[in-house]
Design a protein around this motif. Structure first.
Motif, PDB file in Angstrom:
ATOM      1  N   GLU A  87      43.066   0.969  36.773  1.00  0.00           N
ATOM      2  CA  GLU A  87      43.279   0.163  37.979  1.00  0.00           C
ATOM      3  C   GLU A  87      42.488  -1.139  37.905  1.00  0.00           C
ATOM      4  OE1 GLU A  87      45.193  -0.207  41.867  1.00  0.00           O
ATOM      5  OE2 GLU A  87      45.585   0.750  39.926  1.00  0.00           O
ATOM      6  N   CYS A  88      41.314  -1.109  37.307  1.00  0.00           N
ATOM      7  CA  CYS A  88      40.548  -2.348  37.113  1.00  0.00           C
ATOM      8  C   CYS A  88      41.323  -3.332  36.237  1.00  0.00           C
ATOM      9  CB  CYS A  88      39.195  -2.044  36.475  1.00  0.00           C
ATOM     10  SG  CYS A  88      37.991  -1.278  37.584  1.00  0.00           S
ATOM     11  N   VAL A  89      41.933  -2.829  35.179  1.00  0.00           N
ATOM     12  CA  VAL A  89      42.734  -3.698  34.310  1.00  0.00           C
ATOM     13  C   VAL A  89      43.936  -4.252  35.072  1.00  0.00           C
ATOM     14  CG1 VAL A  89      44.170  -3.771  32.232  1.00  0.00           C
ATOM     15  CG2 VAL A  89      41.986  -2.558  32.201  1.00  0.00           C
ATOM     16  N   HIS A  90      44.620  -3.392  35.792  1.00  0.00           N
ATOM     17  CA  HIS A  90      45.784  -3.833  36.563  1.00  0.00           C
ATOM     18  C   HIS A  90      45.398  -4.910  37.576  1.00  0.00           C
ATOM     19  CE1 HIS A  90      49.365  -3.862  38.972  1.00  0.00           C
ATOM     20  NE2 HIS A  90      48.758  -3.304  40.000  1.00  0.00           N
ATOM     21  N   CYS A  91      44.320  -4.695  38.305  1.00  0.00           N
ATOM     22  CA  CYS A  91      43.931  -5.659  39.345  1.00  0.00           C
ATOM     23  C   CYS A  91      43.399  -6.958  38.753  1.00  0.00           C
ATOM     24  CB  CYS A  91      42.918  -5.026  40.294  1.00  0.00           C
ATOM     25  SG  CYS A  91      43.650  -3.734  41.347  1.00  0.00           S
ATOM     26  N   TYR A  92      42.719  -6.868  37.610  1.00  0.00           N
ATOM     27  CA  TYR A  92      42.332  -8.115  36.932  1.00  0.00           C
ATOM     28  C   TYR A  92      43.570  -8.937  36.604  1.00  0.00           C
ATOM     29  CZ  TYR A  92      43.248  -9.213  31.988  1.00  0.00           C
ATOM     30  OH  TYR A  92      43.820  -9.652  30.822  1.00  0.00           O
ATOM     31  N   SER A  93      44.621  -8.257  36.129  1.00  0.00           N
ATOM     32  CA  SER A  93      45.840  -8.987  35.754  1.00  0.00           C
ATOM     33  C   SER A  93      46.490  -9.645  36.968  1.00  0.00           C
ATOM     34  CB  SER A  93      46.830  -8.050  35.060  1.00  0.00           C
ATOM     35  OG  SER A  93      47.496  -7.200  35.979  1.00  0.00           O
ATOM     36  N   LEU A  94      46.419  -8.987  38.121  1.00  0.00           N
ATOM     37  CA  LEU A  94      46.987  -9.574  39.334  1.00  0.00           C
ATOM     38  C   LEU A  94      46.210 -10.817  39.755  1.00  0.00           C
ATOM     39  CD1 LEU A  94      47.725  -6.386  41.493  1.00  0.00           C
ATOM     40  CD2 LEU A  94      49.241  -7.574  39.895  1.00  0.00           C
ATOM     41  N   ILE A  95      44.878 -10.737  39.677  1.00  0.00           N
ATOM     42  CA  ILE A  95      44.036 -11.889  40.033  1.00  0.00           C
ATOM     43  C   ILE A  95      44.389 -13.091  39.161  1.00  0.00           C
ATOM     44  CG2 ILE A  95      41.675 -12.788  40.034  1.00  0.00           C
ATOM     45  CD1 ILE A  95      40.726  -9.943  40.716  1.00  0.00           C
ATOM     46  N   HIS A  96      44.513 -12.866  37.860  1.00  0.00           N
ATOM     47  CA  HIS A  96      44.823 -13.961  36.949  1.00  0.00           C
ATOM     48  C   HIS A  96      46.274 -14.433  37.094  1.00  0.00           C
ATOM     49  CE1 HIS A  96      41.272 -13.579  33.882  1.00  0.00           C
ATOM     50  NE2 HIS A  96      40.870 -13.710  35.128  1.00  0.00           N
ATOM     51  N   ASP A  97      47.199 -13.503  37.290  1.00  0.00           N
ATOM     52  CA  ASP A  97      48.605 -13.891  37.455  1.00  0.00           C
ATOM     53  C   ASP A  97      48.808 -14.770  38.684  1.00  0.00           C
ATOM     54  OD1 ASP A  97      49.219 -12.448  35.225  1.00  0.00           O
ATOM     55  OD2 ASP A  97      50.394 -10.910  36.234  1.00  0.00           O
ATOM     56  N   ASP A  98      48.008 -14.548  39.711  1.00  0.00           N
ATOM     57  CA  ASP A  98      48.167 -15.300  40.960  1.00  0.00           C
ATOM     58  C   ASP A  98      47.628 -16.726  40.870  1.00  0.00           C
ATOM     59  OD1 ASP A  98      49.366 -13.179  42.298  1.00  0.00           O
ATOM     60  OD2 ASP A  98      47.486 -12.426  43.136  1.00  0.00           O
ATOM     61  N   LEU A  99      46.867 -17.041  39.837  1.00  0.00           N
ATOM     62  CA  LEU A  99      46.236 -18.357  39.719  1.00  0.00           C
ATOM     63  C   LEU A  99      47.269 -19.488  39.666  1.00  0.00           C
ATOM     64  CD1 LEU A  99      43.488 -17.450  37.096  1.00  0.00           C
ATOM     65  CD2 LEU A  99      43.043 -18.244  39.435  1.00  0.00           C
TER      66      LEU A  99
END
Length: 309
Positions: A87-99
Motif C-alpha cells: 500500500e505504501c508503494v501504491h500510494c507513493y505512485s498516486l502522489i507522484h502521478d497526481d503531480l
C-alpha cells in the motif's frame, strides 16, 4: 464454481473491516517516533506522507495479499505488514502521478492531492519516503517470515513497481500522450498491464509467497492477479466514461479530454461489460481447486469488475 457454496460476506463489508485494520497499522508505521538508525522524522514530511497514505482508499491491494495468503493459513500479522508495504508503494505512485508534471490532478479520494495540500517538492519527497518505507517494512524483523520468503517478496515488489512494471507503465503512458498516432490495442494492453496490473498481480502472488505455497499455487494466483488487474483497469476506464467526480472522488472524463485511447473508448460499453463478465468467469475457474476457501477472492473479482467507484 459450485453454485451451492454459501455466499460470503459482501466484498465491501469485508473490505471495510480489512481497511480499518490496515489503517491502524499504517498509522503506527508513520509514528513520529524514530526507528533504530533513523536520525529524525521531519514533521511536515511525515504529515504529507500521512495525507497521501491515510484517510481513504479501498486498500484493495493489501486485501488481496491477505486473502491469497488466507488460502494457506499464513501468519496474519506478517501478511498484514506485507500488505502495508504494498500500500505504501501504491500510494507513493498516486502522489507522484497526481503531480503537475504527470497527470496534474487536484483531487484524490475526495480531498486535495498532496502537492495541493502541501507543495510539489514536499509531495515528491513524500512519495520517495513511502517507497523506501515499503522495503523497510518487508525486511524488518517485525515481519515474521523466513528470510527466503522475505527475499522473494522484496524481489517481486521491486520488479512489479519498477522499470518493467508500474513505473515503466507510467513512462509509456506519458509517451502515449505526446504522440499523434493512437496506440494499438496490444500497446494499450501492455501499458495497462504494467501501470495498473503489475501491482495487483504481485498482491495475489505475494500472499502465496508469504505462505510458502507451491510453485503451481503461486502461478495460479499470479494469473488470477493478472486477470484482476485487467478487470480493474477496464472498470476504471469505464467509470471514466460513465461516472462523475461526486461518485468516484476523483476527476472523471480526463481520458476523453486528453484524447487518450482506452479499450472501452475503442470498443464501447457493451463490449467492455461482456469482457468483464468473461474475465470474472476465468478468475473463478482458476480458483476452483481451492474450493470454498476462495469464495471471498471470487466475490472480490466480481466486485472489482462491476464496482461503481
Amino acid at each position: 464454481m459450485d453454485e451451492s457454496r454459501p455466499t460470503p460476506a459482501t466484498p465491501p463489508a469485508v473490505l471495510a473491516d480489512h481497511a480499518e485494520r490496515m489503517e491502524k497499522l499504517l498509522d503506527r508505521l508513520l509514528s513520529p517516533q524514530t526507528l533504530c538508525d533513523e536520525i529524525a522524522r521531519p514533521e511536515r514530511l511525515r504529515a504529507a506522507m500521512a495525507h497521501g497514505l491515510l484517510g481513504g482508499g479501498k486498500r484493495l491491494r493489501p486485501f488481496l495479499v491477505e486473502q491469497s495468503a488466507a488460502l494457506f493459513h499464513a501468519n496474519t500479522d506478517a501478511v498484514l505488514r506485507v500488505g502495508a508495504a504494498l500500500e505504501c508503494v501504491h500510494c507513493y505512485s498516486l502522489i507522484h502521478d497526481d503531480l503537475p508534471a504527470m497527470d496534474d490532478d487536484d483531487l484524490r479520494r475526495g480531498r486535495p492531492t498532496v502537492h495541493r495540500a502541501f507543495d510539489e517538492a514536499t509531495a515528491i519527497l513524500a512519495g520517495d519516503a513511502l517507497l523506501t518505507l515499503a522495503f523497510d517494512i518487508v525486511s524488518s524483523d517485525e515481519t515474521d517470515l523466513p528470510p527466503t520468503r522475505k527475499l522473494a517478496l522484496v524481489a517481486g515488489l521491486s520488479r512489479a513497481a519498477g522499470i518493467g512494471g508500474m513505473v515503466g507503465g507510467q513512462m509509456r503512458d506519458l509517451e502515449a500522450e505526446k504522440t499523434d498516432r493512437p496506440l494499438a490495442i496490444r500497446d494499450i494492453e501492455m501499458l495497462q498491464s504494467m501501470k495498473t496490473g503489475a501491482l495487483l498481480r504481485y498482491a495475489c502472488e505475494a500472499g502465496a509467497i508469504a505462505a510458502g505455497a507451491s510453485g503451481d499455487e503461486r502461478a495460479r494466483l499470479r494469473r488470477f492477479g493478472e486477470i484482476v488487474g485487467l478487470s480493474f483497469q477496464l472498470a476504471d476506464d469505464l467509470l471514466d466514461l460513465t461516472s462523475d467526480t461526486a461518485t468516484t472522488g476523483k476527476a472523471t472524463g480526463k481520458d476523453a479530454a486528453a484524447n487518450k485511447a482506452t479499450l472501452p473508448s475503442l470498443h464501447g460499453i457493451d463490449w467492455t461489460t461482456a469482457r468483464l463478465r468473461d474475465l470474472v468467469v476465468e478468475a473463478t475457474d482458476l480458483l476452483d481447486p481451492f474450493g470454498s476457501k476462495a469464495d471471498i477472492l471470487v466475490q472480490t473479482a466480481r466486485y472489482i469488475a462491476f464496482r461503481d467507484r
